[in-house]
Scaffold this motif. Structure first.
Motif, PDB file in Angstrom:
ATOM      1  N   ALA A  76     -42.801  -2.978 -11.605  1.00 56.71           N
ATOM      2  CA  ALA A  76     -42.278  -3.162 -10.251  1.00 56.71           C
ATOM      3  C   ALA A  76     -42.362  -4.625  -9.833  1.00 56.71           C
ATOM      4  N   GLU A  77     -43.435  -5.307 -10.219  1.00 58.62           N
ATOM      5  CA  GLU A  77     -43.565  -6.734  -9.913  1.00 58.62           C
ATOM      6  C   GLU A  77     -42.485  -7.542 -10.621  1.00 58.62           C
ATOM      7  N   ARG A  78     -42.188  -7.176 -11.857  1.00 58.75           N
ATOM      8  CA  ARG A  78     -41.129  -7.874 -12.596  1.00 58.75           C
ATOM      9  C   ARG A  78     -39.773  -7.643 -11.939  1.00 58.75           C
ATOM     10  N   LEU A  79     -39.524  -6.422 -11.484  1.00 59.00           N
ATOM     11  CA  LEU A  79     -38.223  -6.115 -10.887  1.00 59.00           C
ATOM     12  C   LEU A  79     -37.969  -6.919  -9.622  1.00 59.00           C
ATOM     13  N   VAL A  80     -39.009  -7.216  -8.853  1.00 57.80           N
ATOM     14  CA  VAL A  80     -38.847  -8.038  -7.653  1.00 57.80           C
ATOM     15  C   VAL A  80     -38.283  -9.405  -8.041  1.00 57.80           C
ATOM     16  N   LEU A  81     -38.861 -10.010  -9.074  1.00 61.43           N
ATOM     17  CA  LEU A  81     -38.417 -11.331  -9.523  1.00 61.43           C
ATOM     18  C   LEU A  81     -37.025 -11.276 -10.135  1.00 61.43           C
ATOM     19  N   ILE A  82     -36.764 -10.230 -10.911  1.00 58.94           N
ATOM     20  CA  ILE A  82     -35.451 -10.062 -11.539  1.00 58.94           C
ATOM     21  C   ILE A  82     -34.366  -9.921 -10.485  1.00 58.94           C
ATOM     22  N   GLU A  83     -34.624  -9.118  -9.471  1.00 61.98           N
ATOM     23  CA  GLU A  83     -33.627  -8.893  -8.426  1.00 61.98           C
ATOM     24  C   GLU A  83     -33.390 -10.147  -7.592  1.00 61.98           C
ATOM     25  N   GLU A  84     -34.418 -10.975  -7.401  1.00 67.28           N
ATOM     26  CA  GLU A  84     -34.217 -12.252  -6.716  1.00 67.28           C
ATOM     27  C   GLU A  84     -33.243 -13.118  -7.498  1.00 67.28           C
ATOM     28  N   LEU A  85     -33.401 -13.158  -8.811  1.00 65.43           N
ATOM     29  CA  LEU A  85     -32.495 -13.944  -9.644  1.00 65.43           C
ATOM     30  C   LEU A  85     -31.085 -13.367  -9.610  1.00 65.43           C
ATOM     31  N   GLU A  86     -30.961 -12.067  -9.711  1.00 68.16           N
ATOM     32  CA  GLU A  86     -29.641 -11.426  -9.730  1.00 68.16           C
ATOM     33  C   GLU A  86     -28.893 -11.607  -8.416  1.00 68.16           C
ATOM     34  N   ARG A  87     -29.608 -11.661  -7.298  1.00 62.48           N
ATOM     35  CA  ARG A  87     -28.958 -11.810  -5.987  1.00 62.48           C
ATOM     36  C   ARG A  87     -28.596 -13.255  -5.666  1.00 62.48           C
ATOM     37  N   ALA A  88     -29.142 -14.202  -6.401  1.00 68.09           N
ATOM     38  CA  ALA A  88     -28.927 -15.616  -6.079  1.00 68.09           C
ATOM     39  C   ALA A  88     -27.510 -16.070  -6.431  1.00 68.09           C
ATOM     40  N   ASP A  89     -26.934 -16.862  -5.535  1.00 68.17           N
ATOM     41  CA  ASP A  89     -25.657 -17.508  -5.817  1.00 68.17           C
ATOM     42  C   ASP A  89     -25.870 -18.848  -6.506  1.00 68.17           C
ATOM     43  N   ALA A  90     -27.061 -19.408  -6.344  1.00 68.71           N
ATOM     44  CA  ALA A  90     -27.437 -20.663  -7.006  1.00 68.71           C
ATOM     45  C   ALA A  90     -28.951 -20.695  -7.111  1.00 68.71           C
ATOM     46  N   VAL A  91     -29.445 -21.459  -8.084  1.00 72.59           N
ATOM     47  CA  VAL A  91     -30.885 -21.565  -8.317  1.00 72.59           C
ATOM     48  C   VAL A  91     -31.237 -23.037  -8.508  1.00 72.59           C
ATOM     49  N   VAL A  92     -32.343 -23.475  -7.921  1.00 73.46           N
ATOM     50  CA  VAL A  92     -32.875 -24.803  -8.204  1.00 73.46           C
ATOM     51  C   VAL A  92     -34.328 -24.618  -8.634  1.00 73.46           C
ATOM     52  N   ILE A  93     -34.699 -25.261  -9.736  1.00 74.20           N
ATOM     53  CA  ILE A  93     -36.027 -25.094 -10.328  1.00 74.20           C
ATOM     54  C   ILE A  93     -36.693 -26.450 -10.505  1.00 74.20           C
ATOM     55  N   GLY A  94     -37.874 -26.609  -9.928  1.00 77.08           N
ATOM     56  CA  GLY A  94     -38.684 -27.793 -10.171  1.00 77.08           C
ATOM     57  C   GLY A  94     -39.548 -27.561 -11.394  1.00 77.08           C
ATOM     58  N   ALA A  95     -39.337 -28.379 -12.439  1.00 73.32           N
ATOM     59  CA  ALA A  95     -40.027 -28.170 -13.718  1.00 73.32           C
ATOM     60  C   ALA A  95     -40.648 -29.481 -14.202  1.00 73.32           C
ATOM     61  N   PRO A  96     -41.778 -29.892 -13.630  1.00 70.95           N
ATOM     62  CA  PRO A  96     -42.426 -31.112 -14.104  1.00 70.95           C
ATOM     63  C   PRO A  96     -42.985 -30.933 -15.506  1.00 70.95           C
ATOM     64  N   MET A  97     -43.059 -32.031 -16.238  1.00 65.98           N
ATOM     65  CA  MET A  97     -43.629 -31.984 -17.580  1.00 65.98           C
ATOM     66  C   MET A  97     -45.145 -32.082 -17.511  1.00 65.98           C
ATOM     67  N   TYR A  98     -45.836 -31.083 -18.057  1.00 68.54           N
ATOM     68  CA  TYR A  98     -47.286 -31.106 -18.186  1.00 68.54           C
ATOM     69  C   TYR A  98     -47.629 -30.981 -19.666  1.00 68.54           C
ATOM     70  N   ASN A  99     -48.275 -32.001 -20.203  1.00 63.16           N
ATOM     71  CA  ASN A  99     -48.663 -31.958 -21.620  1.00 63.16           C
ATOM     72  C   ASN A  99     -47.472 -31.632 -22.515  1.00 63.16           C
ATOM     73  N   TYR A 100     -46.364 -32.301 -22.238  1.00 67.89           N
ATOM     74  CA  TYR A 100     -45.129 -32.250 -23.026  1.00 67.89           C
ATOM     75  C   TYR A 100     -44.296 -30.986 -22.827  1.00 67.89           C
ATOM     76  N   THR A 101     -44.716 -30.076 -21.947  1.00 67.58           N
ATOM     77  CA  THR A 101     -43.929 -28.859 -21.773  1.00 67.58           C
ATOM     78  C   THR A 101     -43.949 -28.429 -20.305  1.00 67.58           C
ATOM     79  N   ILE A 102     -43.449 -27.229 -20.019  1.00 68.93           N
ATOM     80  CA  ILE A 102     -43.351 -26.759 -18.641  1.00 68.93           C
ATOM     81  C   ILE A 102     -44.699 -26.216 -18.168  1.00 68.93           C
ATOM     82  N   PRO A 103     -44.934 -26.139 -16.852  1.00 67.52           N
ATOM     83  CA  PRO A 103     -46.146 -25.515 -16.342  1.00 67.52           C
ATOM     84  C   PRO A 103     -46.244 -24.053 -16.785  1.00 67.52           C
ATOM     85  N   SER A 104     -47.464 -23.591 -17.023  1.00 70.27           N
ATOM     86  CA  SER A 104     -47.642 -22.207 -17.464  1.00 70.27           C
ATOM     87  C   SER A 104     -47.151 -21.222 -16.407  1.00 70.27           C
ATOM     88  N   THR A 105     -47.184 -21.627 -15.141  1.00 72.77           N
ATOM     89  CA  THR A 105     -46.715 -20.742 -14.071  1.00 72.77           C
ATOM     90  C   THR A 105     -45.205 -20.513 -14.172  1.00 72.77           C
TER      91      THR A 105
END
Length: 216
Positions: A76-105
């Motif tokens: 159910a927790e996953r579906l909340v996030l999935i449905e947010e993505l599916e309903r979006a008309d556009a997405v912006v993601i802040g992805a700083p580099m930590y230790n050469y890759t993306i944040p674990s979050t």
């Protein structure tokens, strides 16, 4: 009514974080074009998404009628996030580099929204949704630089967002964000300032272009 999904993953607060400054500029420009629009903001540093568990993983291949209470809650927790993505008309993601890759979050968010047979697979449910990724980094990992081979943020996100989720991905890359703080990078301060100004301009122009595209 248009919906923007705004995701931040920087550990730094607003006013300090380079990626947050650019995602905020994108959001403000997008809202200027969509004054009645909706923004769904996920601050993954303030409210982390749970990392994928065994129950969350097995639930996706199990008949919902046979879910254990733990599997049902995790799915159910996953579906909340999935449905947010599916309903979006556009997405912006802040992805700083930590230790050469993306944040674990941010990786945890991706693990939750990638669901084969729904958001991933032959017919991804959010296919074609425009995504702007703000891939900030403390140094420079641009082609031709000594650290080019250590660039695992843009390469990884381009693969997973495009190939797995079928999204229409674009990047804004503020570089040398540690120049104001690290004496070793002080000679590159002017390059940081140019990169920051360029990133903020790109955020505004890309948000406007997406608004025009949505209205067309």
């Amino acid at each position: 009514m248009a919906t923007l999904l705004h995701i931040d993953s920087s550990l730094q607060p607003a006013g300090v974080s380079a990626s947050r400054a650019v995602t905020d500029a994108f959001r403000r420009a997008w809202l200027e074009q969509h004054p009645d629009g909706t923004v769904v903001h996920r601050d993954l540093a303030a409210s982390p998404v749970p990392h994928l568990t065994g129950e969350a993983y097995t639930a996706e291949s199990t008949d919902p009628a046979r879910h254990t209470p733990g599997e049902a809650a995790a799915f159910a927790e996953r579906l909340v996030l999935i449905e947010e993505l599916e309903r979006a008309d556009a997405v912006v993601i802040g992805a700083p580099m930590y230790n050469y890759t993306i944040p674990s979050t941010l990786k945890a968010w991706l693990d939750s929204v990638i669901l084969f047979g729904r958001t991933a697979g032959e017919t991804p449910s959010a296919k074609g949704t425009p995504v702007t990724v703000v891939a900030s980094r403390g140094g420079s990992y641009a082609p031709g630089t000594p650290r080019e081979s250590f660039e695992y943020v843009r390469n990884y996100l381009a693969a997973v967002l495009t190939e797995a989720l079928g999204l229409d991905v674009d990047f804004i890359v503020p570089e040398l964000t540690m120049a104001p703080h690290n004496p070793a990078l002080a000679p590159f301060l002017h390059l940081f300032e140019e990169s920051r100004a360029r990133a903020l301009d790109e955020a505004a122009s890309k948000a406007k272009a997406l608004a025009d595209r949505h209205a067309a």
